[in-house]
Design an enzyme around this catalytic site. Structure first.
Site, PDB file in Angstrom:
ATOM      1  N   LYS A  22       0.849  -1.201   0.000  1.00  0.00           N
ATOM      2  CA  LYS A  22       0.000   0.000   0.000  1.00  0.00           C
ATOM      3  C   LYS A  22       0.882   1.247   0.000  1.00  0.00           C
ATOM      4  O   LYS A  22       0.635   2.191  -0.748  1.00  0.00           O
ATOM      5  CB  LYS A  22      -0.889   0.016   1.236  1.00  0.00           C
ATOM      6  CG  LYS A  22      -1.530   1.374   1.526  1.00  0.00           C
ATOM      7  CD  LYS A  22      -2.419   1.373   2.737  1.00  0.00           C
ATOM      8  CE  LYS A  22      -1.699   1.632   4.020  1.00  0.00           C
ATOM      9  NZ  LYS A  22      -1.333   3.027   4.289  1.00  0.00           N
ATOM     10  N   ASN A  23       1.931   1.232   0.811  1.00  0.00           N
ATOM     11  CA  ASN A  23       2.733   2.454   0.989  1.00  0.00           C
ATOM     12  C   ASN A  23       3.725   2.689  -0.132  1.00  0.00           C
ATOM     13  O   ASN A  23       4.415   3.700  -0.150  1.00  0.00           O
ATOM     14  CB  ASN A  23       3.398   2.452   2.364  1.00  0.00           C
ATOM     15  CG  ASN A  23       2.358   2.586   3.467  1.00  0.00           C
ATOM     16  OD1 ASN A  23       1.198   2.905   3.204  1.00  0.00           O
ATOM     17  ND2 ASN A  23       2.761   2.320   4.692  1.00  0.00           N
ATOM     18  N   ARG A  92      -5.619  10.213   4.562  1.00  0.00           N
ATOM     19  CA  ARG A  92      -4.707  11.177   5.155  1.00  0.00           C
ATOM     20  C   ARG A  92      -3.478  11.385   4.269  1.00  0.00           C
ATOM     21  O   ARG A  92      -2.989  12.482   4.099  1.00  0.00           O
ATOM     22  CB  ARG A  92      -4.286  10.646   6.547  1.00  0.00           C
ATOM     23  CG  ARG A  92      -3.552  11.656   7.354  1.00  0.00           C
ATOM     24  CD  ARG A  92      -2.074  11.458   7.289  1.00  0.00           C
ATOM     25  NE  ARG A  92      -1.337  12.659   7.574  1.00  0.00           N
ATOM     26  CZ  ARG A  92      -0.147  12.884   7.018  1.00  0.00           C
ATOM     27  NH1 ARG A  92       0.345  12.008   6.153  1.00  0.00           N
ATOM     28  NH2 ARG A  92       0.527  13.970   7.295  1.00  0.00           N
ATOM     29  N   CYS A 116      -5.566  12.241  11.835  1.00  0.00           N
ATOM     30  CA  CYS A 116      -6.169  10.921  11.685  1.00  0.00           C
ATOM     31  C   CYS A 116      -6.164  10.265  13.056  1.00  0.00           C
ATOM     32  O   CYS A 116      -5.818  10.870  14.058  1.00  0.00           O
ATOM     33  CB  CYS A 116      -5.412  10.085  10.664  1.00  0.00           C
ATOM     34  SG  CYS A 116      -3.870   9.495  11.313  1.00  0.00           S
ATOM     35  N   ARG A 121      -1.228  14.896  12.239  1.00  0.00           N
ATOM     36  CA  ARG A 121      -0.307  14.448  11.194  1.00  0.00           C
ATOM     37  C   ARG A 121       0.260  15.719  10.527  1.00  0.00           C
ATOM     38  O   ARG A 121      -0.218  16.159   9.511  1.00  0.00           O
ATOM     39  CB  ARG A 121      -1.008  13.549  10.191  1.00  0.00           C
ATOM     40  CG  ARG A 121      -1.613  12.289  10.810  1.00  0.00           C
ATOM     41  CD  ARG A 121      -0.576  11.294  11.315  1.00  0.00           C
ATOM     42  NE  ARG A 121       0.190  10.665  10.284  1.00  0.00           N
ATOM     43  CZ  ARG A 121      -0.205   9.600   9.591  1.00  0.00           C
ATOM     44  NH1 ARG A 121      -1.401   9.100   9.800  1.00  0.00           N
ATOM     45  NH2 ARG A 121       0.561   9.071   8.678  1.00  0.00           N
ATOM     46  N   ASP A 124       4.494  20.159   8.183  1.00  0.00           N
ATOM     47  CA  ASP A 124       5.437  21.286   8.158  1.00  0.00           C
ATOM     48  C   ASP A 124       6.708  20.974   7.378  1.00  0.00           C
ATOM     49  O   ASP A 124       7.236  21.823   6.646  1.00  0.00           O
ATOM     50  CB  ASP A 124       5.777  21.719   9.585  1.00  0.00           C
ATOM     51  CG  ASP A 124       6.287  20.553  10.426  1.00  0.00           C
ATOM     52  OD1 ASP A 124       5.635  19.491  10.447  1.00  0.00           O
ATOM     53  OD2 ASP A 124       7.355  20.675  11.026  1.00  0.00           O
ATOM     54  N   LEU A 125       7.180  19.730   7.457  1.00  0.00           N
ATOM     55  CA  LEU A 125       8.441  19.385   6.759  1.00  0.00           C
ATOM     56  C   LEU A 125       8.226  19.354   5.241  1.00  0.00           C
ATOM     57  O   LEU A 125       9.090  19.754   4.467  1.00  0.00           O
ATOM     58  CB  LEU A 125       8.959  18.021   7.240  1.00  0.00           C
ATOM     59  CG  LEU A 125       9.184  17.897   8.753  1.00  0.00           C
ATOM     60  CD1 LEU A 125       9.751  16.531   9.096  1.00  0.00           C
ATOM     61  CD2 LEU A 125      10.096  19.006   9.268  1.00  0.00           C
ATOM     62  N   ASP A 306       4.182   0.442  12.015  1.00  0.00           N
ATOM     63  CA  ASP A 306       2.951  -0.150  11.468  1.00  0.00           C
ATOM     64  C   ASP A 306       2.761  -1.592  11.915  1.00  0.00           C
ATOM     65  O   ASP A 306       1.652  -2.116  11.830  1.00  0.00           O
ATOM     66  CB  ASP A 306       2.964  -0.090   9.933  1.00  0.00           C
ATOM     67  CG  ASP A 306       2.991   1.343   9.444  1.00  0.00           C
ATOM     68  OD1 ASP A 306       3.291   1.551   8.256  1.00  0.00           O
ATOM     69  OD2 ASP A 306       2.735   2.252  10.252  1.00  0.00           O
ATOM     70  N   ARG A 398      -8.606  -0.287   4.392  1.00  0.00           N
ATOM     71  CA  ARG A 398      -7.706   0.735   3.826  1.00  0.00           C
ATOM     72  C   ARG A 398      -6.377   0.098   3.426  1.00  0.00           C
ATOM     73  O   ARG A 398      -5.699   0.584   2.518  1.00  0.00           O
ATOM     74  CB  ARG A 398      -7.454   1.830   4.866  1.00  0.00           C
ATOM     75  CG  ARG A 398      -8.625   2.735   5.138  1.00  0.00           C
ATOM     76  CD  ARG A 398      -8.199   3.870   6.038  1.00  0.00           C
ATOM     77  NE  ARG A 398      -6.899   4.349   5.611  1.00  0.00           N
ATOM     78  CZ  ARG A 398      -6.001   4.891   6.449  1.00  0.00           C
ATOM     79  NH1 ARG A 398      -6.291   5.027   7.719  1.00  0.00           N
ATOM     80  NH2 ARG A 398      -4.831   5.306   6.014  1.00  0.00           N
TER      81      ARG A 398
HETATM   82  C1  EPZ Z   1       4.156   6.913   6.402  1.00  0.00           C
HETATM   83  O1  EPZ Z   1       3.346   7.929   6.976  1.00  0.00           O
HETATM   84  C2  EPZ Z   1       3.254   5.701   6.262  1.00  0.00           C
HETATM   85  N1  EPZ Z   1       2.145   6.014   5.356  1.00  0.00           N
HETATM   86  C3  EPZ Z   1       2.715   5.294   7.639  1.00  0.00           C
HETATM   87  O2  EPZ Z   1       1.949   4.099   7.457  1.00  0.00           O
HETATM   88  C4  EPZ Z   1       3.898   4.976   8.542  1.00  0.00           C
HETATM   89  O3  EPZ Z   1       3.411   4.663   9.831  1.00  0.00           O
HETATM   90  C5  EPZ Z   1       4.831   6.201   8.617  1.00  0.00           C
HETATM   91  O4  EPZ Z   1       5.239   6.579   7.284  1.00  0.00           O
HETATM   92  C6  EPZ Z   1       6.072   5.921   9.441  1.00  0.00           C
HETATM   93  O5  EPZ Z   1       6.743   4.843   8.912  1.00  0.00           O
HETATM   94  C7  EPZ Z   1       2.355   5.958   4.030  1.00  0.00           C
HETATM   95  O6  EPZ Z   1       3.440   5.685   3.573  1.00  0.00           O
HETATM   96  C8  EPZ Z   1       1.177   6.254   3.152  1.00  0.00           C
HETATM   97  P1  EPZ Z   1       6.158  10.246   8.533  1.00  0.00           P
HETATM   98  P2  EPZ Z   1       3.897   9.453   7.017  1.00  0.00           P
HETATM   99  O7  EPZ Z   1       6.062  11.523   7.783  1.00  0.00           O
HETATM  100  O8  EPZ Z   1       4.678   9.740   5.806  1.00  0.00           O
HETATM  101  C9  EPZ Z   1       6.202  13.515  11.954  1.00  0.00           C
HETATM  102  C10 EPZ Z   1       0.100   2.725   7.690  1.00  0.00           C
HETATM  103  O9  EPZ Z   1      -0.343   2.174   8.716  1.00  0.00           O
HETATM  104  N2  EPZ Z   1       6.110  14.513  10.887  1.00  0.00           N
HETATM  105  O10 EPZ Z   1       7.348   9.376   8.341  1.00  0.00           O
HETATM  106  O11 EPZ Z   1       2.767  10.346   7.357  1.00  0.00           O
HETATM  107  C11 EPZ Z   1       4.919  12.697  12.087  1.00  0.00           C
HETATM  108  O12 EPZ Z   1       3.980  13.364  12.899  1.00  0.00           O
HETATM  109  C12 EPZ Z   1       0.543   4.165   7.746  1.00  0.00           C
HETATM  110  O13 EPZ Z   1       0.266   2.154   6.575  1.00  0.00           O
HETATM  111  C13 EPZ Z   1       6.213  15.867  11.213  1.00  0.00           C
HETATM  112  O14 EPZ Z   1       6.363  16.231  12.381  1.00  0.00           O
HETATM  113  O15 EPZ Z   1       4.863   9.363   8.275  1.00  0.00           O
HETATM  114  C14 EPZ Z   1       5.408  11.413  12.707  1.00  0.00           C
HETATM  115  O16 EPZ Z   1       5.486  11.583  14.116  1.00  0.00           O
HETATM  116  C15 EPZ Z   1       0.230   4.818   9.082  1.00  0.00           C
HETATM  117  N3  EPZ Z   1       6.115  16.804  10.224  1.00  0.00           N
HETATM  118  C16 EPZ Z   1       6.817  11.247  12.157  1.00  0.00           C
HETATM  119  O17 EPZ Z   1       7.180  12.532  11.620  1.00  0.00           O
HETATM  120  C17 EPZ Z   1       5.944  16.436   8.906  1.00  0.00           C
HETATM  121  O18 EPZ Z   1       5.886  17.340   8.031  1.00  0.00           O
HETATM  122  C18 EPZ Z   1       6.940  10.233  11.036  1.00  0.00           C
HETATM  123  O19 EPZ Z   1       5.958  10.574  10.090  1.00  0.00           O
HETATM  124  C19 EPZ Z   1       5.842  15.061   8.596  1.00  0.00           C
HETATM  125  C20 EPZ Z   1       5.935  14.119   9.601  1.00  0.00           C
END
Ligand code: EPZ
Length: 417
Positions: A22-23, A92, A116, A121, A124-125, A306, A398
């Site tokens: 999915k990812n 999301r 979510c 979520r 900012d980055l 996950d 999902r």
């Molecule tokens: C991806 O989400 C995955 N989703 C998530 O899988 C997975 O849990 C996550 O990466 C971590 O591995 C998809 O790939 C579609 P992140 P993502 O940006 O990209 C913080 C599932 O169950 N952050 O790596 O949203 C954030 O809050 C889903 O399949 C910021 O602070 O995760 C989190 O604490 C759930 N600012 C951490 O970074 C930002 O701009 C990691 O988030 C972006 C993220």
């Protein structure tokens, strides 16, 4: 609202092949916007999140059709550069369209993706990186209105957190930017590598995907391609938990073992036998699981957040105590209260969950509240003798394709009503 009815306590056996990731599918579907023409995507799972992405592509003017596990997307005649909020809120991770829309149209209007079940979520980055690449982003009333003022250009971007989504958005936008982009502290997940492989097969010039430093040399244009998604490593880890809690011996084919290097030790520590031959993984569970003691979720290649929920269902019936530390998301323990209704003994203190393994779980009616929590409840119900009912299966759908059919093919008694 679909519901699973599970008659637990049955041993599983047989072979399964995990669905496509999915990812991987979600960012790659967005990235098809960078090409003009027809991309063919094999091993694309049938999931509601994939359908949500296809709905966004169709809304902006693409055609998209499915032939079995293959999805064909034609982006030749896109004409809209905005995504309405109802489409943004269906999933999301629709923020992943931001980089693709900017690269294609030099502008995009979309609503802030909702938070979510995992808590806020933030994006900012994503936004600060695109601003460094020359994108003007106005944020007001929950809407993002973005446009390229002069040109979309390369930049040296250091991520304070190795964010998967931010790494993907930057890679996608940088593929067609003017000049070179270097991402430092990039996410290293296999899905990042899969996205880079897709983009490079379209003519992009991306080096170092999967490492902490990724270099993207922007090119003029990209051409359509044919690509097969990698297998879903989290679905594989979930199937391993199902085998572990039911004392089963199952074989999973079409796996990439290197993607699960931080997961296998947890099952081996729990007393499971894991045999790896090429892309086949066989797991044999012991009569009584031992507790894996400590599980800390970390960015790849650490233990994946996950897999935390499905593996907690395994720890719930292991002999001994397991401490979970969820480092990635603020609230990813919604499954704990429901696991306790099934007889688990779990206490949560902030990002720590302490699981005191019990001999057996008891059937009950429970409600899923997020994607991986839903998977954890299904795994736990497989182990609880008697009939359990799990509502909120729309969360499961999902990320898990035909999960009740997959489990039934292994001998489980699971029905969707
Ligand atoms: C991806 O989400 C995955 N989703 C998530 O899988 C997975 O849990 C996550 O990466 C971590 O591995 C998809 O790939 C579609 P992140 P993502 O940006 O990209 C913080 C599932 O169950 N952050 O790596 O949203 C954030 O809050 C889903 O399949 C910021 O602070 O995760 C989190 O604490 C759930 N600012 C951490 O970074 C930002 O701009 C990691 O988030 C972006 C993220």
């Amino acid at each position: 609202m679909s519901v699973f009815v599970v008659n637990g306590g049955r041993r599983l056996s047989g072979e399964v092949e995990p669905q496509g990731s999915k990812n991987s599918a979600l960012p790659i579907l967005a990235a098809t916007l960078l090409c003009r023409g027809e991309c063919v995507l094999h091993n694309c799972p049938r999931l509601s999140d994939v359908e949500a992405s296809l709905a966004i592509l169709r809304y902006i003017g693409c055609t998209a059709r499915r032939e079995g596990s293959t999805v064909i997307v034609d982006t030749g005649s896109v004409e809209r550069f905005e995504i309405p909020s109802e489409l943004m809120h269906r999933m999301r991770s629709s923020i992943i369209f931001l980089g693709a829309m900017i690269a294609r149209f030099d502008r995009v209007r979309m609503s802030f993706p909702g938070g979510c079940e995992l808590g806020p979520r933030p994006i900012d980055l994503h936004l600060s990186a695109l601003r460094e690449m020359g994108v003007v982003i106005c944020e007001e009333h929950g809407e993002l209105d973005c446009y390229v003022s002069d040109e979309l250009h390369g930049a040296n971007i250091t991520l304070p957190i190795p964010s998967v989504g931010a790494t993907e958005n930057i890679m996608i936008a940088a593929a067609l930017a003017n000049g070179t982009t270097v991402i430092s502290n990039a996410a290293r997940e296999p899905e990042i590598v899969d996205l880079a492989d897709f983009l490079n097969s379209c003519g992009a010039r991306i080096h170092g995907a999967g490492e902490s430093s990724v270099v993207i040399e922007g090119v003029e244009r990209l051409h359509p391609t044919i690509h097969a998604m990698i297998p879903d490593r989290i679905v594989t880890a979930t199937m391993m938990s199902a085998a572990a809690v039911t004392g089963s011996d199952i074989t999973m084919k079409g796996v990439i073992p290197s993607h699960l290097e931080s997961v296998f030790p947890v099952f081996r520590d729990s007393g499971c036998e894991i045999n790896i031959k090429g892309n086949t993984v066989r797991i044999g569970a012991p009569y009584r699981l031992r507790s894996p003691k400590l599980i800390r979720t970390m960015p790849y290649p650490g233990f994946p957040t996950d897999a935390q929920a499905p593996v907690m269902s395994m720890a719930a019936v292991a002999d001994g105590m397991t401490v979970f530390v969820e480092n990635m998301f603020l609230s990813r323990y919604s499954h704990v209260s429901e696991l306790c209704r099934l007889g688990a003994d779990i206490r949560v203190e902030g990002k720590v969950a302490v699981v005191d393994g019990v001999k057996k779980l008891l059937c009950a009616d429970v409600r899923a509240q997020d994607l991986r929590g839903a998977a954890a409840l299904v795994v736990a119900a497989l182990c609880a003798r008697g009939q359990s009912q799990i509502s909120g299966i729309e969360y499961l759908e999902r990320g898990y394709e035909d999960f009740e059919l997959v489990l039934s093919s292994l001998g489980a008694d699971v029905k969707k009503i």
